[in-house]
Scaffold this motif. Structure first.
Motif, PDB file in Angstrom:
ATOM      1  N   PRO A 194       0.812  -1.235   0.000  1.00 38.91           N
ATOM      2  CA  PRO A 194       0.000   0.000   0.000  1.00 38.91           C
ATOM      3  C   PRO A 194       0.835   1.271   0.000  1.00 38.91           C
ATOM      4  N   PHE A 195       1.974   1.254   0.740  1.00 33.87           N
ATOM      5  CA  PHE A 195       2.823   2.441   0.770  1.00 33.87           C
ATOM      6  C   PHE A 195       3.486   2.664  -0.600  1.00 33.87           C
ATOM      7  N   TYR A 196       3.919   1.573  -1.223  1.00 32.47           N
ATOM      8  CA  TYR A 196       4.520   1.712  -2.546  1.00 32.47           C
ATOM      9  C   TYR A 196       3.495   2.208  -3.555  1.00 32.47           C
ATOM     10  N   TRP A 197       2.279   1.729  -3.459  1.00 35.71           N
ATOM     11  CA  TRP A 197       1.225   2.147  -4.383  1.00 35.71           C
ATOM     12  C   TRP A 197       0.919   3.633  -4.216  1.00 35.71           C
ATOM     13  N   MET A 198       0.874   4.105  -2.970  1.00 32.35           N
ATOM     14  CA  MET A 198       0.641   5.525  -2.716  1.00 32.35           C
ATOM     15  C   MET A 198       1.794   6.359  -3.264  1.00 32.35           C
ATOM     16  N   PHE A 199       3.028   5.913  -3.018  1.00 32.63           N
ATOM     17  CA  PHE A 199       4.190   6.647  -3.520  1.00 32.63           C
ATOM     18  C   PHE A 199       4.211   6.646  -5.044  1.00 32.63           C
ATOM     19  N   LEU A 200       3.798   5.537  -5.670  1.00 27.43           N
ATOM     20  CA  LEU A 200       3.782   5.437  -7.125  1.00 27.43           C
ATOM     21  C   LEU A 200       2.826   6.455  -7.735  1.00 27.43           C
ATOM     22  N   PHE A 201       1.619   6.550  -7.200  1.00 29.94           N
ATOM     23  CA  PHE A 201       0.648   7.514  -7.725  1.00 29.94           C
ATOM     24  C   PHE A 201       1.096   8.947  -7.464  1.00 29.94           C
ATOM     25  N   ALA A 202       1.878   9.162  -6.412  1.00 31.30           N
ATOM     26  CA  ALA A 202       2.284  10.525  -6.063  1.00 31.30           C
ATOM     27  C   ALA A 202       3.378  11.057  -6.972  1.00 31.30           C
ATOM     28  N   VAL A 203       4.249  10.170  -7.506  1.00 29.33           N
ATOM     29  CA  VAL A 203       5.421  10.649  -8.238  1.00 29.33           C
ATOM     30  C   VAL A 203       5.352  10.387  -9.736  1.00 29.33           C
ATOM     31  N   PHE A 210       2.718  17.044  -5.832  1.00 32.38           N
ATOM     32  CA  PHE A 210       3.094  17.677  -4.571  1.00 32.38           C
ATOM     33  C   PHE A 210       2.946  19.192  -4.653  1.00 32.38           C
ATOM     34  N   SER A 211       3.365  19.759  -5.785  1.00 29.71           N
ATOM     35  CA  SER A 211       3.218  21.206  -5.950  1.00 29.71           C
ATOM     36  C   SER A 211       1.754  21.617  -5.963  1.00 29.71           C
ATOM     37  N   LYS A 212       0.911  20.777  -6.553  1.00 35.46           N
ATOM     38  CA  LYS A 212      -0.510  21.099  -6.650  1.00 35.46           C
ATOM     39  C   LYS A 212      -1.179  21.112  -5.287  1.00 35.46           C
ATOM     40  N   VAL A 213      -0.945  20.059  -4.482  1.00 34.56           N
ATOM     41  CA  VAL A 213      -1.619  19.992  -3.181  1.00 34.56           C
ATOM     42  C   VAL A 213      -1.020  20.994  -2.206  1.00 34.56           C
ATOM     43  N   GLY A 266      -8.153  17.922   5.253  1.00 39.89           N
ATOM     44  CA  GLY A 266      -7.722  18.365   3.935  1.00 39.89           C
ATOM     45  C   GLY A 266      -7.683  17.231   2.933  1.00 39.89           C
ATOM     46  N   LEU A 267      -7.248  16.043   3.356  1.00 36.39           N
ATOM     47  CA  LEU A 267      -7.266  14.884   2.466  1.00 36.39           C
ATOM     48  C   LEU A 267      -8.685  14.532   2.047  1.00 36.39           C
ATOM     49  N   ASN A 268      -9.629  14.711   2.952  1.00 35.11           N
ATOM     50  CA  ASN A 268     -11.014  14.409   2.629  1.00 35.11           C
ATOM     51  C   ASN A 268     -11.570  15.361   1.564  1.00 35.11           C
ATOM     52  N   GLY A 296      -1.198  12.134   0.952  1.00 37.49           N
ATOM     53  CA  GLY A 296      -0.928  11.045   1.890  1.00 37.49           C
ATOM     54  C   GLY A 296       0.544  10.923   2.220  1.00 37.49           C
ATOM     55  N   VAL A 297       1.406  11.112   1.234  1.00 42.28           N
ATOM     56  CA  VAL A 297       2.851  11.077   1.489  1.00 42.28           C
ATOM     57  C   VAL A 297       3.255  12.216   2.411  1.00 42.28           C
TER      58      VAL A 297
END
Length: 302
Positions: free
Chosen positions: A56-65, A83-86, A254-256, A273-274
């Motif tokens: 799950p952590f790798y999947w979150m990091f994958l979508f983030a980068v 990251f710049s957007k959020v 904020g995530l919600n 999430g990251v």
């Protein structure tokens, strides 16, 4: 025949009793038994558990980068657009600041109040001591959602709605029972004779506590403080109920907001999430040994 039975009985009585092996011998036997276990029976279950934990952590990091629209399972080429957007467009800089204020203030308030309450339970005897301890334990079975209505009415009368102070107070109240129990158990492991020796030297109770007992409580204080910080950092319910303006919201709320009714920006959500996970990972990386020592010491019955 009688002589033979007597001789047999004598031999039976004279047989020496089996001695229990010393602890070191028993420990060596257990170690040899552990060494006889095939390594794959140990590493395979641990590897499967680690895999399910890290995916799950790798999947979150994958979508983030990875770039928007990419379906690659490898985070390359990497991008920081999410990251710049959020951080700028979705006000995560403000959310991060608010979460940090709530976390640090909850840490300080919980630690100070738990320190006073734990010392009272560990060093003083009073009539309702056992009943008070039972009430603290029973309070752990009460869900936080049941506290929303009374806390909301209290903060409304105090004009603290939409204030970070209301979230700090609510989080502190929610964390205090367990924190007081842990600090009390840790103080019981500090011999009272150390304080008595300081009293003989002319120290007051408060000065003796600060000079003698407090330095020995560092693992317990770090454990309680870090637990309070992490819980308040991740808690969603109190911030959602007591904070209505966007510039007062915390990271969980904020995530919600990144989850829309018809669509979800997965890249922005993963980047948020990251950002939310980084402080928690840093805290646990630095205080891991103190956290384990503090919780184990606070759980010992004095």
């Amino acid at each position: 025949m009688t002589a033979a039975l007597a001789e047999k009985h004598t031999e039976t009585v004279a047989e020496p009793a089996r001695e229990t092996p010393p602890p070191t011998v028993r420990r060596r036997r257990r170690e040899r038994a552990f060494d006889d276990v095939p390594r794959w029976q140990i590493y395979v279950p641990l590897g499967i558990y680690l895999l399910f934990t890290l995916i799950p952590f790798y999947w979150m990091f994958l979508f983030a980068v990875r770039p928007t629209g990419s379906t690659s399972l490898v985070p390359w080429p990497m991008t920081g657009e999410h990251f710049s957007k959020v951080w700028t467009e979705r006000s995560f800089a403000v959310f991060f600041q608010n979460s940090m204020i709530v976390g640090v203030c909850t840490l300080i308030a919980t630690t100070l109040v738990a320190l006073a309450g734990g010392y009272a339970l560990a060093r003083f005897d009073f009539r309702i001591k056992n009943g008070f301890m039972l009430a603290l334990l029973c309070s752990q079975f009460i869900p936080g959602a049941l506290m929303l209505v009374p806390l909301f009415e209290i903060f409304k009368n105090l004009q603290m709605i939409n204030s970070l102070g209301s979230v700090v107070i609510a989080e502190t109240v929610f964390q205090l029972p367990l924190s007081i129990i842990l600090i009390s158990g840790f103080i019981k492991n500090v011999p009272a004779t150390l304080e008595e020796a300081a009293w003989v030297d002319g120290c007051s109770r408060f000065r003796a506590f600060c000079a003698v007992v407090l330095p020995l409580l560092r693992p317990g204080l770090i454990a309680v403080g870090s637990f309070a910080f992490v819980h308040s950092w991740n808690h969603f319910l109190f911030a959602l109920m007591f904070l209505s303006e966007q510039d007062k919201q915390t990271i969980p709320v904020g995530l919600n907001t990144l989850i829309g009714a018809d669509s979800v920006d997965l890249g922005a959500l993963a980047a948020g999430g990251v950002i939310a996970a980084v402080p928690v990972v840093i805290v646990f990386a630095f205080i891991q040994k103190w956290l384990i020592t503090g919780f184990s010491a606070g759980a010992v019955k004095g």
